[in-house]
Design an enzyme around this catalytic site. Sequence first.
Site, PDB file in Angstrom:
ATOM      1  N   ARG A 295      14.323  35.444  88.245  1.00 54.91           N
ATOM      2  CA  ARG A 295      13.261  35.123  87.321  1.00 54.91           C
ATOM      3  C   ARG A 295      11.935  35.121  88.077  1.00 54.91           C
ATOM      4  O   ARG A 295      11.876  34.680  89.222  1.00 54.91           O
ATOM      5  CB  ARG A 295      13.543  33.707  86.815  1.00 54.91           C
ATOM      6  CG  ARG A 295      13.038  33.362  85.496  1.00 54.91           C
ATOM      7  CD  ARG A 295      13.726  32.094  85.027  1.00 54.91           C
ATOM      8  NE  ARG A 295      14.604  32.431  83.918  1.00 54.91           N
ATOM      9  CZ  ARG A 295      14.157  32.608  82.674  1.00 54.91           C
ATOM     10  NH1 ARG A 295      12.908  32.422  82.368  1.00 54.91           N
ATOM     11  NH2 ARG A 295      14.982  32.952  81.732  1.00 54.91           N
TER      12      ARG A 295
ATOM     13  N   LYS B 161       8.798  29.703  77.347  1.00 55.09           N
ATOM     14  CA  LYS B 161       8.286  29.757  75.974  1.00 55.09           C
ATOM     15  C   LYS B 161       8.254  28.370  75.341  1.00 55.09           C
ATOM     16  O   LYS B 161       7.354  28.047  74.585  1.00 55.09           O
ATOM     17  CB  LYS B 161       9.155  30.691  75.125  1.00 55.09           C
ATOM     18  CG  LYS B 161       8.824  32.146  75.342  1.00 55.09           C
ATOM     19  CD  LYS B 161       9.653  33.027  74.434  1.00 55.09           C
ATOM     20  CE  LYS B 161      11.035  33.210  75.005  1.00 55.09           C
ATOM     21  NZ  LYS B 161      11.861  34.166  74.264  1.00 55.09           N
TER      22      LYS B 161
ATOM     23  N   GLU C 115      14.299  36.994  72.786  1.00 56.88           N
ATOM     24  CA  GLU C 115      14.605  36.179  71.625  1.00 56.88           C
ATOM     25  C   GLU C 115      13.275  35.932  70.918  1.00 56.88           C
ATOM     26  O   GLU C 115      12.314  35.464  71.552  1.00 56.88           O
ATOM     27  CB  GLU C 115      15.212  34.848  72.074  1.00 56.88           C
ATOM     28  CG  GLU C 115      15.656  34.026  70.902  1.00 56.88           C
ATOM     29  CD  GLU C 115      16.281  32.685  71.297  1.00 56.88           C
ATOM     30  OE1 GLU C 115      16.547  32.459  72.485  1.00 56.88           O
ATOM     31  OE2 GLU C 115      16.481  31.882  70.371  1.00 56.88           O
TER      32      GLU C 115
HETATM   33  P1  ATP Z   1      11.929  31.497  78.133  1.00 58.82           P
HETATM   34  O1  ATP Z   1      12.604  30.530  79.047  1.00 58.82           O
HETATM   35  O2  ATP Z   1      10.484  31.666  78.404  1.00 58.82           O
HETATM   36  O3  ATP Z   1      12.228  31.267  76.706  1.00 58.82           O
HETATM   37  P2  ATP Z   1      13.928  33.453  78.040  1.00 58.82           P
HETATM   38  O4  ATP Z   1      14.647  34.024  79.205  1.00 58.82           O
HETATM   39  O5  ATP Z   1      14.643  32.502  77.187  1.00 58.82           O
HETATM   40  O6  ATP Z   1      12.561  32.884  78.542  1.00 58.82           O
HETATM   41  P3  ATP Z   1      14.112  35.748  76.418  1.00 58.82           P
HETATM   42  O7  ATP Z   1      13.346  36.061  75.208  1.00 58.82           O
HETATM   43  O8  ATP Z   1      15.543  35.422  76.281  1.00 58.82           O
HETATM   44  O9  ATP Z   1      13.351  34.576  77.150  1.00 58.82           O
HETATM   45  O10 ATP Z   1      13.906  36.872  77.514  1.00 58.82           O
HETATM   46  C1  ATP Z   1      13.917  38.249  77.310  1.00 58.82           C
HETATM   47  C2  ATP Z   1      14.141  38.909  78.618  1.00 58.82           C
HETATM   48  O11 ATP Z   1      13.099  38.577  79.521  1.00 58.82           O
HETATM   49  C3  ATP Z   1      15.440  38.443  79.240  1.00 58.82           C
HETATM   50  O12 ATP Z   1      16.124  39.567  79.756  1.00 58.82           O
HETATM   51  C4  ATP Z   1      14.999  37.502  80.329  1.00 58.82           C
HETATM   52  O13 ATP Z   1      15.914  37.502  81.365  1.00 58.82           O
HETATM   53  C5  ATP Z   1      13.634  38.079  80.724  1.00 58.82           C
HETATM   54  N1  ATP Z   1      12.769  37.033  81.262  1.00 58.82           N
HETATM   55  C6  ATP Z   1      12.357  35.904  80.651  1.00 58.82           C
HETATM   56  N2  ATP Z   1      11.617  35.145  81.468  1.00 58.82           N
HETATM   57  C7  ATP Z   1      11.525  35.817  82.630  1.00 58.82           C
HETATM   58  C8  ATP Z   1      10.894  35.566  83.890  1.00 58.82           C
HETATM   59  N3  ATP Z   1      10.194  34.455  84.114  1.00 58.82           N
HETATM   60  N4  ATP Z   1      11.027  36.493  84.855  1.00 58.82           N
HETATM   61  C9  ATP Z   1      11.726  37.610  84.635  1.00 58.82           C
HETATM   62  N5  ATP Z   1      12.349  37.910  83.502  1.00 58.82           N
HETATM   63  C10 ATP Z   1      12.261  37.035  82.500  1.00 58.82           C
HETATM   64 MG    MG Z   2      16.210  32.676  75.972  1.00 59.55          MG
END
Ligand code: ATP
Ligand code: MG
Length: 554
Positions: free
Chosen positions: A257, A267, A33
């Site tokens: 994760r 983020k 995102e």
């Molecule tokens: P954040 O909580 O930091 O915003 P998010 O999961 O909302 O993380 P996205 O931009 O939706 O962030 O993530 C893009 C991809 O990266 C998704 O497939 C998500 O599952 C993966 N991802 C994000 N954070 C992690 C993590 N800590 N470990 C492994 N994969 C991750």
């Molecule tokens: Mg997200």
Amino acid sequence: MIEEKSQNFIEEIIEEDLKNHKYTQIITRFPPEPNGYLHIGHASSICLNFGLTKKFGGYTNLRFDDTNPVTEETEYVESIKEDVKWLGFEWGNELYASDYFETLYKYAIQLIQEGLAYVDDSSSEEIASLKGTPTEPGKNSPFRDRSVEENLEFFTKMKAGVFPDGTKTLRAKIDMAHPNMLMRDPVLYRIKHAHHHRTGDKWCIYPMYDFAHGQSDSIENVTHSICTLEFVPHRELYDWLIEKLRIFPSKQYEFARRNLTYTITSKRKLLQLVNEKFVDGWDDPRMTTISGMRRRGFTPESIRDFCERIGVAKRENLVDMGLLEFCVRDHLNKIAQRRMAVLDPVKLILINYPEGQVEEVMSENNPEEENAGGVRPLFFSRELWIEREDFMEVPAKKWFRLAPGAIVRLKSAYIVKCEGFKKDDKGNITEVHCSYIPESKSGSDTSGMHVKGTIHWISVPHAGIAEVRLYDRLFNVENPAVDDGDFRTHINPDSLRIIKKAYIEASLKEATAGEKFQFIRKGYFTLDKYSTPELPVFNRTVTLKDTWAKESKK
Ligand code: ATP
Ligand code: MG
């Protein structure tokens, strides 16, 4: 600390699928995102998704999951692209979930027409209050049995902008008593009169994650849609929508994760650190964002190595930051050019070295790699800068460096013997006096002497000046995110120490961005973006040894 690599359970699934001719080609996607910069957790997901198609053929799409107009920005899109490329991956297609708004809208109409979705006038509070609990069924909304015609009319009007935000939603008609709460008539669309970074003001209804994600996967013929564990309960809805819409059957798989000790991988919280100026932007070298790690001097190889080592797990756990640092050190040891820099200088005078004489001595660029970079000349003269900590007036036990009467080797040059020193009124050492042994020159040593200590040095008249930034972990506790209250109270006050005036060997005046150096005995360094030709600024990427190892065993 490292979890068993279940020889990557996702690889096993893919192998099976290929063997059974379920797919002829593997397609994965990395779906960020664009609401922030990528961090080390994302790196793990990138390495996994791209790694799979590298191994099994096919390709990986970079898909921006940009269905939430409020938090998304083009700046983030650009940074994400840069980071994925820098990590060493090439995507099949650059795609945006917002490109599918039209198709998704048609899917919604299809569901309405088949009696599988309805427009609900309830507020979000009312919807929540009828949801039930995990142990009690929910109740049907009073709007659940609207006719197809009425639903079509309202949904079209929602799209046309007739209704204000929050007054209507489109919901799937599944089962309000479903054991999986997410299946109790989930909201598919909400009204939001907001400007979108790509579609502008064209839409005022936006699909929810669950209605956008799986359908986007399906539109792209993604075979294996990999996400993190919190989406396990969403899988049922993912499958339901694909089945009811009769579209390409993408399949969702979940992995744990990846979180790291002494840092934050969210983020939202990283954004808070940036906004509240705890750090110098998203690429502050203390941030475990990809851009921060790049600026700090980490290499893509070391990050990929780290992701490979931690593998894919099915259970959440904290990975030791020490492992990431180990990977960085390991790679930099192989590639970094050895250089000399004195961070806390004191002058050493060679009392028997002719005044005005200058000679060149040769020093290896990288002894770790065969024929890596050969040697370079260093200027040597009567006055040298050495580290203040390499001299002790009253030596400690087992002290192998300089002290009155002690001998050491000046790296790549001569053996010297300490003959005296000078102090100022405050007791600070201002000069160390040594004699040098002419026949002890490195490479042609005929002195027959053995010394236990070797120290680095820089010729005073040839030294350059640089600013040096010493970074350490941003947080001083293993899991700063744990008490959601205030992770900011755990910021390590010593996470950045700036040395305004360090001395660097002459060749470092020509250092260029991206080059990797080992400052002998001091750590690994790279130029910072704030460097100027007048004043180079070096970031310490990592120390030579793990200074936190003891700490984490406590
Ligand atoms: P954040 O909580 O930091 O915003 P998010 O999961 O909302 O993380 P996205 O931009 O939706 O962030 O993530 C893009 C991809 O990266 C998704 O497939 C998500 O599952 C993966 N991802 C994000 N954070 C992690 C993590 N800590 N470990 C492994 N994969 C991750
Ligand atoms: Mg997200």
